[in-house]
Design a protein around this motif. Structure first.
Motif, PDB file in Angstrom:
ATOM      1  N   ARG A   6       0.775  -1.307  -0.072  1.00 53.15           N
ATOM      2  CA  ARG A   6      -0.186   0.055   0.000  1.00 53.15           C
ATOM      3  C   ARG A   6       0.951   1.418  -0.016  1.00 53.15           C
ATOM      4  O   ARG A   6       2.213   1.128   0.312  1.00 53.15           O
ATOM      5  N   ALA A   8       0.246   5.105   1.770  1.00 51.38           N
ATOM      6  CA  ALA A   8      -0.687   5.571   2.717  1.00 51.38           C
ATOM      7  C   ALA A   8      -0.362   7.156   3.040  1.00 51.38           C
ATOM      8  O   ALA A   8      -0.042   7.332   4.148  1.00 51.38           O
ATOM      9  N   PRO A   9      -0.568   7.810   1.967  1.00 49.45           N
ATOM     10  CA  PRO A   9      -0.278   9.215   2.358  1.00 49.45           C
ATOM     11  C   PRO A   9      -1.087  10.208   3.192  1.00 49.45           C
ATOM     12  O   PRO A   9      -2.210   9.524   3.792  1.00 49.45           O
ATOM     13  N   SER A  10      -0.618  10.841   4.072  1.00 51.85           N
ATOM     14  CA  SER A  10      -1.520  12.086   4.800  1.00 51.85           C
ATOM     15  C   SER A  10      -1.670  13.247   4.225  1.00 51.85           C
ATOM     16  O   SER A  10      -0.984  13.731   3.764  1.00 51.85           O
ATOM     17  N   GLU A  42      -4.367   8.544   5.321  1.00 51.45           N
ATOM     18  CA  GLU A  42      -4.150   8.510   6.611  1.00 51.45           C
ATOM     19  C   GLU A  42      -4.612  10.117   7.123  1.00 51.45           C
ATOM     20  O   GLU A  42      -3.748  10.792   7.276  1.00 51.45           O
ATOM     21  N   TYR A 193      -1.795   7.578  14.615  1.00 54.98           N
ATOM     22  CA  TYR A 193      -1.257   6.830  13.569  1.00 54.98           C
ATOM     23  C   TYR A 193      -0.851   5.386  13.943  1.00 54.98           C
ATOM     24  O   TYR A 193      -1.104   4.361  13.064  1.00 54.98           O
ATOM     25  N   VAL A 197      -2.633   2.506  11.653  1.00 58.65           N
ATOM     26  CA  VAL A 197      -1.898   1.968  10.952  1.00 58.65           C
ATOM     27  C   VAL A 197      -1.742   0.489  10.882  1.00 58.65           C
ATOM     28  O   VAL A 197      -1.807  -0.483  10.219  1.00 58.65           O
ATOM     29  N   ARG A 211       7.839   1.391   2.806  1.00 58.08           N
ATOM     30  CA  ARG A 211       7.511   3.052   3.285  1.00 58.08           C
ATOM     31  C   ARG A 211       9.222   3.212   3.568  1.00 58.08           C
ATOM     32  O   ARG A 211       9.922   2.558   3.603  1.00 58.08           O
ATOM     33  N   LEU A 215      10.529   5.724   8.955  1.00 55.95           N
ATOM     34  CA  LEU A 215       9.648   4.995   9.955  1.00 55.95           C
ATOM     35  C   LEU A 215      10.054   3.759  10.651  1.00 55.95           C
ATOM     36  O   LEU A 215       9.412   3.209  11.299  1.00 55.95           O
TER      37      LEU A 215
HETATM   38  N1  GLU Z   1       0.887   8.268   6.809  1.00 52.44           N
HETATM   39  C1  GLU Z   1       2.276   8.068   6.699  1.00 52.44           C
HETATM   40  C2  GLU Z   1       3.130   9.269   5.929  1.00 52.44           C
HETATM   41  O1  GLU Z   1       2.588   9.827   5.251  1.00 52.44           O
HETATM   42  C3  GLU Z   1       2.864   6.792   6.162  1.00 52.44           C
HETATM   43  C4  GLU Z   1       2.570   5.774   7.140  1.00 52.44           C
HETATM   44  C5  GLU Z   1       3.126   4.285   6.577  1.00 52.44           C
HETATM   45  O2  GLU Z   1       3.511   4.005   5.362  1.00 52.44           O
HETATM   46  O3  GLU Z   1       3.230   3.656   7.533  1.00 52.44           O
HETATM   47  O4  GLU Z   1       4.288   9.463   6.259  1.00 52.44           O
END
Ligand code: GLU
Length: 278
Positions: A6, A8-10, A42, A193, A197, A211, A215
Motif C-alpha cells: 500500500r 498511505a499518504p496523509s 491517513e 497513527y 496503521v 515505506r 518510519l
Molecule cells: N501516513 C504516513 C506518512 O504519510 C505513512 C505511514 C506508513 O507508510 O506506515 O508519512
C-alpha cells in the motif's frame, strides 16, 4: 497470503517527489509480484488534513502512472474501528492515562538516570484510582500511553521473542524499548497513527509494508501492537529517502518540488521517475 502492499499518504499538503518515490516503489513491488496495491488516506488529523489535498494526491498519482484498488480507505471514516482497538488495549491493561503536560514529561525525562532518560518511561508509581477519576471528572486533558512495563509482564517471554522480517536484511529483533511509553490516543482524539496503521494494515491484508526508512524506528512498536492484538506481522521494507541537490529531505513546505507544480510546469512522469534512480 497474496502479495499486497500500500501507499498511505496523509493529505496535509501536496505530494513532493519524495512521496512520489515512495508510492512508485510500493506500486512497482506490487506489479513485479503480480500482487495487489491499495491506497489509504491517513487523515485522522482532521485539522491538518484537507479533502482538496486528497484530490490533488489522487490526480498526482494517476499522472505518475499508478492505479489501485477501489475504494480508497479513508481513515477519518473509521474512528469507531480504532476506538475498538483502544478498548481492547485497555481491557488488556497495557495502556494508562497520562495527565502530564509536555513540560512535566520533559522534566521527568531529565531526572531519569543517565542512559534511560531520552524517552518517557512511565510514572514512578501509578496514579491512584481516586486521583485518576477526580481528574477525569474535572475534565483534565490526558493521553493514553502504552506501558512497555505492562506489555512485558503480559507477554512474558513473547515480548523478547518479537521479530519481523526486513526484506533483503532478514529477521530483525523488534525491540520497542528505545521508544519508551508512546502515546496511542488522546482524550479528544481517540486514536493515533500507530493504532490506525496497525489496524488497517491487518484489515487490508497488507503482506508487505513498503515505506520510508524514517518510519523504521516505529516498526518495533507496530510489531508489539500486532502481538498484543493477535494480528499478523507483515514483511517490512524501509526504502531510502530521496534527497534534493543539497542533500536534504524533500519537505511539504517546499512548494517548488510538489508533483502538482512539476506537472503544471510541463515536466513529464518519465522525467520525475528518472529522479528515482540513485
Ligand atoms: N501516513 C504516513 C506518512 O504519510 C505513512 C505511514 C506508513 O507508510 O506506515 O508519512
Amino acid at each position: 497470503m497474496s502479495f499486497t502492499t500500500r501507499f498511505a499518504p496523509s493529505p496535509t499538503g501536496h505530494l513532493h517527489i519524495g512521496h512520489a518515490f515512495s508510492a512508485w516503489t510500493a506500486f512497482q513491488a506490487a506489479v513485479e509480484a503480480e500482487g495487489r496495491f491499495v491506497l489509504r488516506m491517513e487523515d485522522i488529523d482532521t485539522v491538518r488534513c484537507k479533502r482538496e489535498y486528497e484530490q490533488v494526491i489522487l490526480d498526482d498519482l494517476i499522472w505518475l502512472g499508478l492505479d489501485w484498488e477501489e475504494p480508497v480507505r479513508r481513515q477519518s471514516e473509521h474512528f469507531e474501528d480504532y476506538g475498538r482497538v483502544l478498548e481492547r488495549l485497555k481491557a488488556l491493561g497495557v495502556v494508562y492515562r497520562c495527565f502530564k503536560t509536555r513540560r512535566e514529561i520533559m522534566a521527568d525525562i531529565a531526572r531519569a538516570p543517565h542512559g534511560v532518560g531520552e524517552v518517557y518511561r512511565g510514572p514512578v508509581a501509578p496514579m491512584s484510582g481516586d486521583e485518576e477519576s477526580n481528574r477525569v471528572e474535572a475534565g483534565d486533558a490526558f493521553a493514553w500511553r502504552l506501558s512497555l512495563a505492562r506489555c512485558r509482564d503480559l507477554l512474558g517471554p513473547r515480548f523478547a521473542a518479537m521479530r519481523y522480517l526486513e526484506e533483503g536484511q532478514g529477521e530483525q529483533i523488534a525491540d520497542p524499548d528505545p521508544l519508551g511509553d508512546i502515546i496511542l490516543a488522546r482524550k479528544d482524539v481517540g486514536t493515533s497513527y500507530h493504532v490506525a496503521v496497525v489496524h488497517d494494515d491487518a484489515l487490508q491484508g497488507i503482506s508487505h509494508v513498503i515505506r520510508g526508512e524514517d518510519l523504521r524506528e516505529m516498526t518495533p512498536l507496530h510489531v508489539l501492537l500486532q502481538t498484543l492484538l493477535d494480528l499478523p506481522t507483515p514483511v517490512y521494507r524501509h526504502h531510502r529517502l530521496l534527497l534534493d541537490e543539497n542533500g536534504e529531505r524533500f519537505a511539504k513546505r517546499n512548494r517548488s518540488v510538489t508533483l502538482k507544480s512539476l506537472r503544471e510546469s510541463g515536466v513529464t512522469p518519465d522525467e520525475v521517475r528518472a529522479k528515482f534512480n540513485p
